[in-house]
Design a protein around this motif. Structure first.
Motif, PDB file in Angstrom:
ATOM      1  N   ILE A 103       0.877  -1.175   0.000  1.00 34.33           N
ATOM      2  CA  ILE A 103       0.000   0.000   0.000  1.00 34.33           C
ATOM      3  C   ILE A 103       0.907   1.216   0.000  1.00 34.33           C
ATOM      4  O   ILE A 103       1.782   1.351   0.865  1.00 34.33           O
ATOM      5  CB  ILE A 103      -0.890   0.068   1.258  1.00 34.33           C
ATOM      6  N   TYR A 104       0.706   2.059  -0.966  1.00 35.37           N
ATOM      7  CA  TYR A 104       1.603   3.184  -1.189  1.00 35.37           C
ATOM      8  C   TYR A 104       0.803   4.470  -1.150  1.00 35.37           C
ATOM      9  O   TYR A 104      -0.247   4.571  -1.779  1.00 35.37           O
ATOM     10  CB  TYR A 104       2.250   3.004  -2.570  1.00 35.37           C
ATOM     11  N   VAL A 105       1.289   5.443  -0.392  1.00 33.85           N
ATOM     12  CA  VAL A 105       0.579   6.719  -0.289  1.00 33.85           C
ATOM     13  C   VAL A 105       1.373   7.813  -0.987  1.00 33.85           C
ATOM     14  O   VAL A 105       2.574   7.935  -0.770  1.00 33.85           O
ATOM     15  CB  VAL A 105       0.371   7.117   1.192  1.00 33.85           C
ATOM     16  N   THR A 106       0.715   8.581  -1.826  1.00 29.92           N
ATOM     17  CA  THR A 106       1.394   9.710  -2.470  1.00 29.92           C
ATOM     18  C   THR A 106       0.388  10.773  -2.898  1.00 29.92           C
ATOM     19  O   THR A 106      -0.790  10.489  -3.099  1.00 29.92           O
ATOM     20  CB  THR A 106       2.222   9.245  -3.688  1.00 29.92           C
ATOM     21  N   HIS A 107       0.887  12.018  -3.025  1.00 27.69           N
ATOM     22  CA  HIS A 107       0.053  13.081  -3.606  1.00 27.69           C
ATOM     23  C   HIS A 107       0.492  13.335  -5.049  1.00 27.69           C
ATOM     24  O   HIS A 107      -0.039  14.198  -5.717  1.00 27.69           O
ATOM     25  CB  HIS A 107       0.195  14.373  -2.786  1.00 27.69           C
ATOM     26  N   ASP A 108       1.489  12.551  -5.513  1.00 30.95           N
ATOM     27  CA  ASP A 108       2.112  12.781  -6.815  1.00 30.95           C
ATOM     28  C   ASP A 108       1.491  11.841  -7.849  1.00 30.95           C
ATOM     29  O   ASP A 108       1.692  10.619  -7.808  1.00 30.95           O
ATOM     30  CB  ASP A 108       3.622  12.531  -6.641  1.00 30.95           C
ATOM     31  N   GLN A 109       0.724  12.408  -8.763  1.00 29.79           N
ATOM     32  CA  GLN A 109      -0.025  11.568  -9.699  1.00 29.79           C
ATOM     33  C   GLN A 109       0.894  10.768 -10.622  1.00 29.79           C
ATOM     34  O   GLN A 109       0.587   9.637 -10.981  1.00 29.79           O
ATOM     35  CB  GLN A 109      -1.040  12.399 -10.497  1.00 29.79           C
TER      36      GLN A 109
END
Ligand SMILES: Nc1ncnc2c1ncn2[C@@H]1O[C@H](COP(=O)(O)OP(=O)(O)O)[C@@H](O)[C@H]1O
Ligand SMILES: [Mg+2]
Length: 345
Positions: free
Chosen positions: A187-193
């Motif tokens: 599970i990976y969290v990012t705000h970078d599309q």
């Protein structure tokens, strides 16, 4: 393999997660994407056990773990800020979780060296203090430490956002390769599309404590379910009424009452139009030269339309030049007016 069912999380009377549903398959690289403050970390912390939801359940491998303590969940975690012990050696940082589990020294040594090799940390680096390593190397230590205990799931919360752009891309590729090699559910969290699109098997796009769409990178990009998603994932043109009218004059069926969008790379300049395409007169305002491609800002009916063209080294248009802008009305993505809101990406 992982199921978050109807998760609601509140902080005081503020509802951070409204009704989150996520199903992650075994071995999948699954990303939570969204702007800052939309609830990605809160969802991750609910999965890892730092937060108890007001209602809903967390199920892993058919076992309800909603009320199981963190240390019994068998989930590896990599934070944005590494959370390493700076004065301890790399070796001791990686060994930390194994020591807690009271493994024998020899077994610890074997596991630490094995994982270090897999994430490309040399014996020399293992002996150094963490503070002597670069940001990219420290992130590798954090990943090694999360993987060494053999978790069933690994969670990463913006693991690359403290690194500079070039290193971020390099580590991103390594990360993907590692995930494939280990076959570990991630599970990976990012705000970078861009990070989300390049890394993920599937993406959940968050907005204000709600998931607006879950899908493959191609689904969320080319078939965005909501206006928010289409604005947040990549660049896009919102078409003016005048342009919509021209598309319909050319035989398109674009509903002018809706909010209509088209991606930059779907529009073409000075090409032979296919059947059903509209050909609009435009004047190049300006261009940005990226090497691999060129981005044009073209005035069409008073609206600036952004277009990406492959750089063929021959057809390069100058500011002030008149061009034909070819749009296929079938490439338009339409959303009900007033339903969604545009992303502040
Ligand atoms: N411990 C907390 N107490 C109060 N509000 C919080 C807490 N943690 C997060 N929030 C709020 O919940 C919302 C979601 O936060 P978060 O999950 O950290 O967002 P993201 O990771 O997507 O940036 C934000 O409005 C944030 O301010
Ligand atoms: Mg966060």
């Amino acid at each position: 393999m992982i199921k978050l069912n109807d998760i609601i999380v509140k902080f005081g009377d503020f509802t951070a997660l409204h009704n989150i549903n996520v199903h992650v398959k075994e071995g999948e690289f699954f990303t939570f994407l969204g702007p800052s403050g939309c609830g990605k970390t809160t969802t991750l912390r609910t999965l890892t056990g730092f937060i108890e939801p007001v209602s809903g359940s967390v199920v892993v491998k058919d076992k309800d773990i909603t009320h199981v303590p963190i240390e019994e969940r068998n989930i590896g975690i990599v934070f944005q800020s590494y959370a390493l012990f700076p004065t301890m050696t790399v070796y001791d940082n990686i060994a930390f979780g194994l020591k807690l589990k009271k493994l024998k020294k020899k077994e610890i040594d074997q596991k630490v060296r094995e994982i270090a090799k897999k994430v490309d940390l040399s014996d020399e680096q293992l002996a150094k203090a963490v503070s002597q390593l670069s940001g990219g190397q420290q992130q590798r230590v954090a990943i090694a430490r999360a993987l060494v205990t053999g978790p069933a799931i690994i969670c990463m919360d913006e693991p690359l956002s403290n690194l500079d752009a070039k290193l971020r891309v390099q580590l991103r590729n390594e990360l993907k390769k590692m995930q494939k090699d280990f076959g570990i559910t991630t599970i990976y969290v990012t705000h970078d599309q861009e990070e989300a699109l390049t890394l993920s098997d599937r993406i959940a796009v968050f907005n204000k404590g709600v998931i607006e769409q879950t899908g493959t990178p191609n689904e969320v990009y080319n078939h965005s379910a909501t206006e928010f998603v289409c604005n947040f994932i990549g660049d896009i043109n919102r078409l003016s009424d005048a342009v919509v009218a021209e598309l319909n004059r050319a035989g398109g069926h674009v509903d002018p009452a809706k909010h209509n969008y088209i991606r930059l790379e779907r529009i073409h300049v000075n090409v032979e139009p296919k059947a059903g395409c509209a050909v609009l007169e435009g004047v190049v305002d300006s261009r940005e030269y990226y090497g691999l491609y060129i981005k044009y800002y073209i005035n069409v009916d008073g609206q600036t339309i952004k277009v990406i063209e492959k750089n063929d080294g021959v057809n390069i248009y100058e500011a002030g030049q008149k061009v034909k802008v070819v749009i296929d009305p079938r490439d338009v993505m339409a959303y009900p007016a007033g339903a969604g809101e545009e992303a502040q990406a």
